[in-house]
Design a protein around this motif. Sequence first.
Motif, PDB file in Angstrom:
ATOM      1  N   LEU A 108       0.831  -1.204   0.000  1.00 19.85           N
ATOM      2  CA  LEU A 108       0.000   0.000   0.000  1.00 19.85           C
ATOM      3  C   LEU A 108       0.865   1.254   0.000  1.00 19.85           C
ATOM      4  CD1 LEU A 108      -2.988   1.043   0.243  1.00 19.85           C
ATOM      5  CD2 LEU A 108      -2.541   1.268   2.687  1.00 19.85           C
ATOM      6  N   VAL A 109       1.915   1.254   0.797  1.00 20.74           N
ATOM      7  CA  VAL A 109       2.828   2.400   0.845  1.00 20.74           C
ATOM      8  C   VAL A 109       3.456   2.635  -0.523  1.00 20.74           C
ATOM      9  CG1 VAL A 109       4.996   3.262   1.816  1.00 20.74           C
ATOM     10  CG2 VAL A 109       3.350   2.115   3.301  1.00 20.74           C
ATOM     11  N   LEU A 110       3.880   1.555  -1.170  1.00 25.92           N
ATOM     12  CA  LEU A 110       4.496   1.673  -2.493  1.00 25.92           C
ATOM     13  C   LEU A 110       3.493   2.198  -3.513  1.00 25.92           C
ATOM     14  CD1 LEU A 110       6.870   1.221  -4.380  1.00 25.92           C
ATOM     15  CD2 LEU A 110       6.176  -1.186  -4.600  1.00 25.92           C
ATOM     16  N   ARG A 111       2.250   1.726  -3.423  1.00 22.93           N
ATOM     17  CA  ARG A 111       1.226   2.182  -4.363  1.00 22.93           C
ATOM     18  C   ARG A 111       0.951   3.675  -4.191  1.00 22.93           C
ATOM     19  NH1 ARG A 111      -4.906  -0.178  -4.749  1.00 22.93           N
ATOM     20  NH2 ARG A 111      -5.136   1.102  -2.873  1.00 22.93           N
ATOM     21  N   HIS A 112       0.900   4.134  -2.947  1.00 22.40           N
ATOM     22  CA  HIS A 112       0.671   5.555  -2.692  1.00 22.40           C
ATOM     23  C   HIS A 112       1.816   6.407  -3.246  1.00 22.40           C
ATOM     24  CE1 HIS A 112      -2.237   4.759   0.913  1.00 22.40           C
ATOM     25  NE2 HIS A 112      -2.765   4.493  -0.253  1.00 22.40           N
ATOM     26  N   LYS A 113       3.051   5.918  -3.118  1.00 23.81           N
ATOM     27  CA  LYS A 113       4.199   6.662  -3.616  1.00 23.81           C
ATOM     28  C   LYS A 113       4.217   6.706  -5.144  1.00 23.81           C
ATOM     29  CE  LYS A 113       7.274   5.919   0.339  1.00 23.81           C
ATOM     30  NZ  LYS A 113       8.556   5.334   0.800  1.00 23.81           N
ATOM     31  N   VAL A 152       1.358  -0.444 -15.555  1.00 20.42           N
ATOM     32  CA  VAL A 152       1.243  -1.891 -15.392  1.00 20.42           C
ATOM     33  C   VAL A 152       1.742  -2.309 -14.015  1.00 20.42           C
ATOM     34  CG1 VAL A 152       2.017  -4.134 -16.251  1.00 20.42           C
ATOM     35  CG2 VAL A 152       1.473  -2.303 -17.864  1.00 20.42           C
ATOM     36  N   ALA A 153       2.876  -1.748 -13.611  1.00 21.72           N
ATOM     37  CA  ALA A 153       3.424  -2.063 -12.278  1.00 21.72           C
ATOM     38  C   ALA A 153       2.434  -1.669 -11.189  1.00 21.72           C
ATOM     39  CB  ALA A 153       4.754  -1.333 -12.075  1.00 21.72           C
ATOM     40  N   PHE A 154       1.775  -0.542 -11.370  1.00 25.98           N
ATOM     41  CA  PHE A 154       0.784  -0.070 -10.403  1.00 25.98           C
ATOM     42  C   PHE A 154      -0.370  -1.062 -10.295  1.00 25.98           C
ATOM     43  CE2 PHE A 154      -2.892   2.477  -9.086  1.00 25.98           C
ATOM     44  CZ  PHE A 154      -2.370   3.171  -8.003  1.00 25.98           C
ATOM     45  N   GLN A 155      -0.821  -1.567 -11.439  1.00 27.06           N
ATOM     46  CA  GLN A 155      -1.908  -2.548 -11.457  1.00 27.06           C
ATOM     47  C   GLN A 155      -1.494  -3.830 -10.737  1.00 27.06           C
ATOM     48  OE1 GLN A 155      -4.949  -2.223 -12.436  1.00 27.06           O
ATOM     49  NE2 GLN A 155      -5.115  -0.760 -14.098  1.00 27.06           N
ATOM     50  N   LEU A 156      -0.268  -4.266 -10.953  1.00 25.17           N
ATOM     51  CA  LEU A 156       0.208  -5.494 -10.326  1.00 25.17           C
ATOM     52  C   LEU A 156       0.368  -5.322  -8.820  1.00 25.17           C
ATOM     53  CD1 LEU A 156       2.875  -6.618 -12.971  1.00 25.17           C
ATOM     54  CD2 LEU A 156       0.591  -7.573 -12.604  1.00 25.17           C
TER      55      LEU A 156
END
Length: 223
Positions: A108-113, A152-156
């Motif tokens: 989640l932290v990575l997705r927010h960043k 794509v990375a965000f989706q994964l």
Amino acid sequence: MFILVIAAFGLSLWAQYKVKSNFKKWSKVGAASGKTGADVARQILDRKGLYDVPVEAVRGTLTDHYDPIAKVVRLSESVYHGHSIASVSVAAHEVGHAIQHQEAYGALVLRHKMFPVVNFTSGVAPLLLMGGLFLQQLNLIGLGIILFSFAVAFQLITLPVEFNASSRAKTLMLSEGLVRNDEERGVSKVLGAAALTYVAAALMALFELINFIMIFLQGSDEE
């Protein structure tokens, strides 16, 4: 590869149908606890010490989400006021994201960043890819591929975030006595259908990326 992209698109449409049909079906089945989605969300948040995270009702259907910036759980009116298996399941899932935020869950932290970057690249990448294909410019296609890869990375990365939130929701509802063991099947159906939409979206994005890479490589060989 084009066929795989079409297949993923078909899976996406089917997943959306499953979400709506499962939500509709289990919206007609009342939870034995008699609690509303808002009640369930509030109880779990308080049990986790998240007293400062409010639960608000928003308009629309399946517009439920957790806002990490405002730190608020927003539930569609049917979920907020509903007493059904579908309502309490969706509410608990969104609270799962609030708990992830509290615990600084890695994905989640990575997705927010990544979000600000992806918000930009997802708008520019299609223009570069289409422009590169139309003008037959490999440099534009290559740049578009690089930018599209962020989306794509965000989706994964979204996949483990959503599956983890659903897992937390089921565990918490059972441990808190918000649903009975014989209601677990309905909870799994609702949350499983929702998760399928993210899987379909990730597959479609991944296949599109591979397709563009193959076009780029084919163009490079021809030169």
